[in-house]
Design a protein around this motif. Structure first.
Motif, mmCIF file in Angstrom:
data_model
loop_
_atom_site.group_PDB
_atom_site.id
_atom_site.type_symbol
_atom_site.label_atom_id
_atom_site.label_comp_id
_atom_site.label_asym_id
_atom_site.label_seq_id
_atom_site.Cartn_x
_atom_site.Cartn_y
_atom_site.Cartn_z
ATOM 1 N N LEU A 195 -37.645 21.124 -1.405
ATOM 2 C CA LEU A 195 -37.953 22.327 -2.177
ATOM 3 C C LEU A 195 -38.502 21.968 -3.557
ATOM 4 O O LEU A 195 -38.073 20.991 -4.160
ATOM 5 N N PRO A 196 -39.419 22.786 -4.071
ATOM 6 C CA PRO A 196 -39.983 22.550 -5.402
ATOM 7 C C PRO A 196 -39.060 23.117 -6.490
ATOM 8 O O PRO A 196 -39.274 24.204 -7.003
ATOM 9 N N VAL A 197 -38.006 22.396 -6.815
ATOM 10 C CA VAL A 197 -37.030 22.871 -7.799
ATOM 11 C C VAL A 197 -37.059 21.995 -9.042
ATOM 12 O O VAL A 197 -37.498 20.853 -9.002
ATOM 13 N N ALA A 198 -36.547 22.546 -10.138
ATOM 14 C CA ALA A 198 -36.487 21.790 -11.385
ATOM 15 C C ALA A 198 -35.309 20.815 -11.402
ATOM 16 O O ALA A 198 -35.387 19.766 -12.036
ATOM 17 N N HIS A 199 -34.199 21.180 -10.691
ATOM 18 C CA HIS A 199 -32.989 20.358 -10.723
ATOM 19 C C HIS A 199 -32.314 20.334 -9.364
ATOM 20 O O HIS A 199 -32.219 21.366 -8.701
ATOM 21 N N SER A 200 -31.820 19.160 -8.979
ATOM 22 C CA SER A 200 -31.080 18.994 -7.728
ATOM 23 C C SER A 200 -29.701 18.424 -8.019
ATOM 24 O O SER A 200 -29.555 17.567 -8.899
ATOM 25 N N TYR A 201 -28.718 18.889 -7.245
ATOM 26 C CA TYR A 201 -27.330 18.441 -7.404
ATOM 27 C C TYR A 201 -26.760 18.058 -6.047
ATOM 28 O O TYR A 201 -26.929 18.792 -5.063
ATOM 29 N N ALA A 202 -26.081 16.912 -6.010
ATOM 30 C CA ALA A 202 -25.462 16.446 -4.768
ATOM 31 C C ALA A 202 -24.446 17.463 -4.259
ATOM 32 O O ALA A 202 -24.336 17.697 -3.058
ATOM 33 N N GLN A 203 -23.700 18.078 -5.162
ATOM 34 C CA GLN A 203 -22.759 19.149 -4.820
ATOM 35 C C GLN A 203 -23.159 20.382 -5.630
ATOM 36 O O GLN A 203 -24.271 20.821 -5.521
ATOM 37 N N PHE A 204 -22.238 20.903 -6.451
ATOM 38 C CA PHE A 204 -22.549 22.047 -7.314
ATOM 39 C C PHE A 204 -22.605 21.580 -8.761
ATOM 40 O O PHE A 204 -21.881 20.668 -9.145
ATOM 41 N N PRO A 205 -23.439 22.223 -9.563
ATOM 42 C CA PRO A 205 -23.445 21.890 -10.995
ATOM 43 C C PRO A 205 -22.065 22.188 -11.610
ATOM 44 O O PRO A 205 -21.353 23.070 -11.146
ATOM 45 N N THR A 206 -21.733 21.463 -12.659
ATOM 46 C CA THR A 206 -20.491 21.733 -13.393
ATOM 47 C C THR A 206 -20.712 22.968 -14.268
ATOM 48 O O THR A 206 -21.853 23.393 -14.485
ATOM 49 N N MET A 207 -19.636 23.524 -14.801
ATOM 50 C CA MET A 207 -19.762 24.662 -15.707
ATOM 51 C C MET A 207 -20.618 24.292 -16.919
ATOM 52 O O MET A 207 -21.427 25.092 -17.373
ATOM 53 N N GLU A 208 -20.452 23.075 -17.404
ATOM 54 C CA GLU A 208 -21.268 22.619 -18.531
ATOM 55 C C GLU A 208 -22.746 22.554 -18.135
ATOM 56 O O GLU A 208 -23.625 22.907 -18.919
ATOM 57 N N ASP A 209 -23.013 22.082 -16.907
ATOM 58 C CA ASP A 209 -24.391 22.041 -16.415
ATOM 59 C C ASP A 209 -24.982 23.446 -16.372
ATOM 60 O O ASP A 209 -26.139 23.650 -16.751
ATOM 61 N N TYR A 210 -24.195 24.425 -15.891
ATOM 62 C CA TYR A 210 -24.698 25.799 -15.797
ATOM 63 C C TYR A 210 -25.100 26.342 -17.157
ATOM 64 O O TYR A 210 -26.081 27.080 -17.268
ATOM 65 N N GLU A 211 -24.364 25.998 -18.191
ATOM 66 C CA GLU A 211 -24.717 26.459 -19.538
ATOM 67 C C GLU A 211 -26.098 25.946 -19.938
ATOM 68 O O GLU A 211 -26.932 26.693 -20.452
ATOM 69 N N VAL A 212 -26.359 24.665 -19.692
ATOM 70 C CA VAL A 212 -27.660 24.064 -20.011
ATOM 71 C C VAL A 212 -28.742 24.651 -19.110
ATOM 72 O O VAL A 212 -29.833 25.004 -19.576
ATOM 73 N N LEU A 213 -28.442 24.783 -17.813
ATOM 74 C CA LEU A 213 -29.408 25.334 -16.864
ATOM 75 C C LEU A 213 -29.787 26.768 -17.223
ATOM 76 O O LEU A 213 -30.959 27.145 -17.135
ATOM 77 N N ALA A 214 -28.805 27.563 -17.622
ATOM 78 C CA ALA A 214 -29.073 28.963 -17.984
ATOM 79 C C ALA A 214 -30.034 29.044 -19.167
ATOM 80 O O ALA A 214 -30.956 29.875 -19.165
#
Length: 154
Positions: free
Chosen positions: A124-143
């Motif tokens: 898929l043409p995505v900006a970010h890939s995660y082996a599992q789920f992003p952490t809560m801290e990751d979600y803050e940056v991603l948002a």
């Protein structure tokens, strides 16, 4: 980047459950977990992480389906479309299945999760890939990044 042009309308396949989205998405996603593969009968699920206070069921009453545990998966009681996923009770978010939008043509996943479980042919043409789920801290940056760079409806 342009505005979100809200509110949006959404509904299940048969139209017995309808929804209104009045808050911009936090991020758009594709999930490759085996659970999503089985629930969608496809290679992944597509969802839009939304603030709960910007999401409203305006018609019908979704029922719980899937594994009947955490997370809670909601379906139309008639056509059985998987409509949205409720996260933990304390979470201020829900995951709307992107294709429930009346106009989903703009949708593009910004991140993908559970790539450790994805089918080998999926790319898929995505900006970010995660082996599992992003952490809560990751979600803050991603948002923050999604608010600046995420795809918008035309």
């Amino acid at each position: 980047m342009s505005e979100w042009n809200l509110p949006w309308e959404a509904g299940c396949r048969c139209g017995q459950v309808r929804m209104k989205i009045s808050a911009p998405p936090v991020v758009t996603m594709a999930c490759h977990c085996v659970g999503c593969q089985k629930m969608t009968a496809s290679a992944f699920s597509l969802s839009i992480l939304l603030p709960k206070d910007g999401f409203e069921v305006t018609k019908g009453k979704p029922v719980v389906g899937g594994m009947h545990g955490y997370p809670v998966h909601y379906f139309c009681p008639h056509c059985m479309s998987w409509i949205f996923t409720g996260l933990r009770e304390t979470s201020p978010f829900i995951n709307l299945r992107a294709t429930m939008l009346d106009d989903a043509t703009w949708f593009e996943p910004f991140i993908e999760s559970c790539v450790g479980e994805k089918l080998p042919w999926v790319n898929l043409p995505v900006a970010h890939s995660y082996a599992q789920f992003p952490t809560m801290e990751d979600y803050e940056v991603l948002a923050r990044e999604f608010a600046e760079k995420g795809k918008r409806p035309a």
